[in-house]
Design a protein around this motif. Sequence first.
Motif, short mmCIF file in Angstrom:
data_model
loop_
_atom_site.label_atom_id
_atom_site.label_comp_id
_atom_site.label_asym_id
_atom_site.label_seq_id
_atom_site.Cartn_x
_atom_site.Cartn_y
_atom_site.Cartn_z
N LYS A 19 71.08 67.71 66.30
CA LYS A 19 70.17 67.37 65.20
C LYS A 19 70.25 65.87 64.91
O LYS A 19 69.24 65.22 64.67
N THR A 20 71.46 65.34 64.96
CA THR A 20 71.65 63.92 64.70
C THR A 20 71.08 63.08 65.84
O THR A 20 70.52 62.01 65.60
N LEU A 92 62.55 66.25 69.58
CA LEU A 92 62.76 67.55 68.95
C LEU A 92 64.02 68.24 69.47
O LEU A 92 64.33 68.19 70.66
N TYR A 93 64.70 68.90 68.55
CA TYR A 93 65.79 69.82 68.89
C TYR A 93 65.38 71.18 68.37
O TYR A 93 65.12 71.34 67.18
N LYS A 94 65.28 72.16 69.27
CA LYS A 94 64.82 73.52 68.93
C LYS A 94 63.47 73.48 68.21
O LYS A 94 63.24 74.19 67.23
N GLY A 95 62.58 72.60 68.69
CA GLY A 95 61.22 72.53 68.16
C GLY A 95 61.09 71.85 66.82
O GLY A 95 60.02 71.86 66.22
N TYR A 98 64.25 65.72 63.21
CA TYR A 98 65.23 65.47 62.16
C TYR A 98 65.26 63.99 61.80
O TYR A 98 64.82 63.14 62.57
N LYS A 99 65.80 63.72 60.59
CA LYS A 99 66.02 62.35 60.13
C LYS A 99 67.34 62.31 59.39
O LYS A 99 67.90 63.34 59.01
N ALA A 104 73.69 62.43 55.89
CA ALA A 104 73.36 63.81 56.26
C ALA A 104 72.14 63.81 57.19
O ALA A 104 71.31 62.92 57.15
N THR A 105 72.05 64.84 58.03
CA THR A 105 70.90 65.01 58.92
C THR A 105 70.08 66.18 58.41
O THR A 105 70.60 67.28 58.23
N ILE A 106 68.78 65.93 58.17
CA ILE A 106 67.90 66.96 57.62
C ILE A 106 66.61 67.04 58.42
O ILE A 106 66.20 66.07 59.06
N GLU A 107 65.97 68.20 58.35
CA GLU A 107 64.68 68.39 59.02
C GLU A 107 63.60 67.59 58.30
O GLU A 107 63.59 67.52 57.07
#
Length: 129
Positions: A19-20, A92-95, A98-99, A104-107
């Motif tokens: 995600k990161t 994309l990770y799993k479609g 993220y930012k 923190a990493t969030i969608e």
Amino acid sequence: MRETRTLEFKESITNTFLKTVSAFSNYDGGSILFGIDDDGNVKGIPDPVQACLDIENKINDSMKPVPQYLLEIGNDSTITLTVYEGPYKPYLYKGKAYKRSDSATIEVERIEYNRLVLEGMNQSFEELS
């Protein structure tokens, strides 16, 4: 040392780092240090050479498109993964894109996702009129 918008610590290698990787490649780039706990203490990675192969495979198999990155092994058995901001957004990770929000990493929200798509095509909302 502490985590920031462009620096993340991971004590071990789990898929959460992907995600990161998405966040860093969609925005300003950044580094993930493996073998360091959340408090910044060096723990090291047991087999850093194999771990680098695992990280590389996870990125290449899970990210679309695959971002540009660099893996380096430190003398203290830590691994630094440097992820560069990419031109082919969104990454994309799993479609999902993220930012980073502080450390923190969030969608990303839908409107921000659309902005990333346009940025990847070298356009902006203002140019669409």
